[in-house]
Design a protein around this motif. Sequence first.
Motif: not given
Lengths: 244, 325
Positions: B148, B152, B160-161, B163-164, B166-168, B212, B215
């Motif tokens: 991920t 990112r 990218r979308g 991954a973001s 998932y994280v959010e 995160e 990244r």
Amino acid sequence: MIDARNVVKTFHGRGQVVRAVDDVTTAVTKGEVVVIIGPSGSGKSTFLRCLNGLETFDSGHIVIDGMDLAAKKTDINLVRREVGMVFQQFNLFPHKTVLENITLAQQVVRGRKPAEAEETARKLLKKVGIAEKEAEYPARLSGGQQQRVAIARALAMNPKVMLFDEPTSALDPEMVGEVLDVMKQLAREGMTMVVVTHEMGFAREVADRVLFMDAGKLVEEGIPSEIFSNPKEERTKIFLNQVL
Amino acid sequence: MRKDIILNTGNTQIYSKLLLAAILILATAGMWGATARVDYTWRWERVPQYFLYKGEEAHKAAQDAKVARIQPQGKSTAVTLDYDDGTQEQFVVDTDALKVTQGETLFGGDTVGFTSSWHVGPLIKGLWVTFWLSGLSGILGLALGLVTGLCRISKNYTLRGLASLYVELIRGTPLLVQIFIFYFFIGTVLNLDRMVAGVGALGIFAGAYIAEIIRAGIQSIPRGQMEAARSLGMTVPQAMRHIILPQAFKRTLPPLAGQFISLIKDSSLVSVIAITDLTKSGREVITSSFATFEVWFTVAALYLIVTSLLSQVVFWMERRLSVSD
Ligand SMILES: Nc1ncnc2c1ncn2[C@@H]1O[C@H](COP(=O)(O)OP(=O)(O)OP(=O)(O)O)[C@@H](O)[C@H]1O
Ligand SMILES: [Mg+2]
């Protein structure tokens, strides 16, 4: 060896367009040493970085050893193997020893055996005069020593051309000489070199040809004695008056 | 600057140490006083048996039989039974727990004797479950986080979308709720074992945070490193593997360690889907021992031991990686 035709590179930032390289055409033949001079922001680094594909350019052609960088089917990694680059900030790999810095790409990219890569590395370290530092980490070397390792690292790939982007600008004055000496030796051995530098002495002594760039444009080129003693363009005169 | 501060502390250091000691003594006294007020009887002696206990196992005749031979061999004794159907069976039992005599007739199910042996108690079993639960989900989280994290910073918009997103999603919802959703919804749909659901939920949770961290670690490496690697002809994956990730790993080790320590502690939440981890074992032990305070203190200490072991390992790794500084 290098053939650049009508190369244009623009940067788009904060609503304005910067023509960092503006219609530059030049050629570098085998064994030639070309020095690029010019004021800050004139596009010297950008042009140099275009030559090994670190920057893509908007239009024009750059042909290196028969490979056209603008062509889609060109494998940029194949081009870069043949083009060594030395940076102002050395960019050594801090987590690798001096020896590993030089052997890594040989093994990963050229597929050489460790013993062979180490032999090449030791030979080059001797050549740049720091054979005794092979087990050190870059952080323990002086700037001049780091830059010489960086040169050895690039040479280890047996490049056909070497690009230098202000290799001595980040060095303390007393270390400039040792790096320039290595570069002079390379030039004597017939290496094809493109050097961006503010060291006018080096340009005068070593260059076969000097290019003067300003505002992205290649303003004037010629043999050093002509450019330095008898510049044709007004902008070249002003610049040389400032730096000499 | 810092050297000065350290040099000037000769005298104040003694006072600081005294102050620290005083605070600790006061805190202990306060706790002691508090428990005295609620009239709690400490029974620490009840706790060890939940780590290790000696269990007795009965050995029984399978059917009607006659005791054919008894051969004492020191602490244990071998007993041979002649079953009525003509077969024989031999038992080895503890000599002091032998229940039969030579020539005695036995019925099926009669006890020949006992052997006793050490068994691990629920607290050790729970600790073990917590240990590999967090280990497995840590590995899963690291793998997810690495992928991920790379997505990112990828040039591909879709990656990218995703991954973001998932994280959010993961960072924006409570872990407890995620565990319930994972177990009751995804677990039911895909027919997952509760252990798989637990490891999955924890790993996915940790992965979002690790992404995160990774990244940020990759982005903290100067651009010149990638450019130098690329100018030597390395491909992006080669440069990542040999140049960028090793350096990023070194920088992210402290935050990663923090994340893994959190993971060990967060794993206690899986007890809500009936996984008998350390926390759940603690609750079960309390129902039989009634030593509530002691057991919770013990459970806390066990977590502390695991997390500080991890800290030590990370400290050791950091020291090893710092040779190039
Ligand atoms: N990544 C970038 N994004 C936007 N603008 C850039 C970027 N890199 C360079 N430029 C702009 O392009 C122009 C040329 O920059 P370049 O670095 O090539 O100059 P230079 O001749 O090497 O100068 P110096 O002697 O200071 O190194 C400058 O105006 C600079 O601001
Ligand atoms: Mg520059």
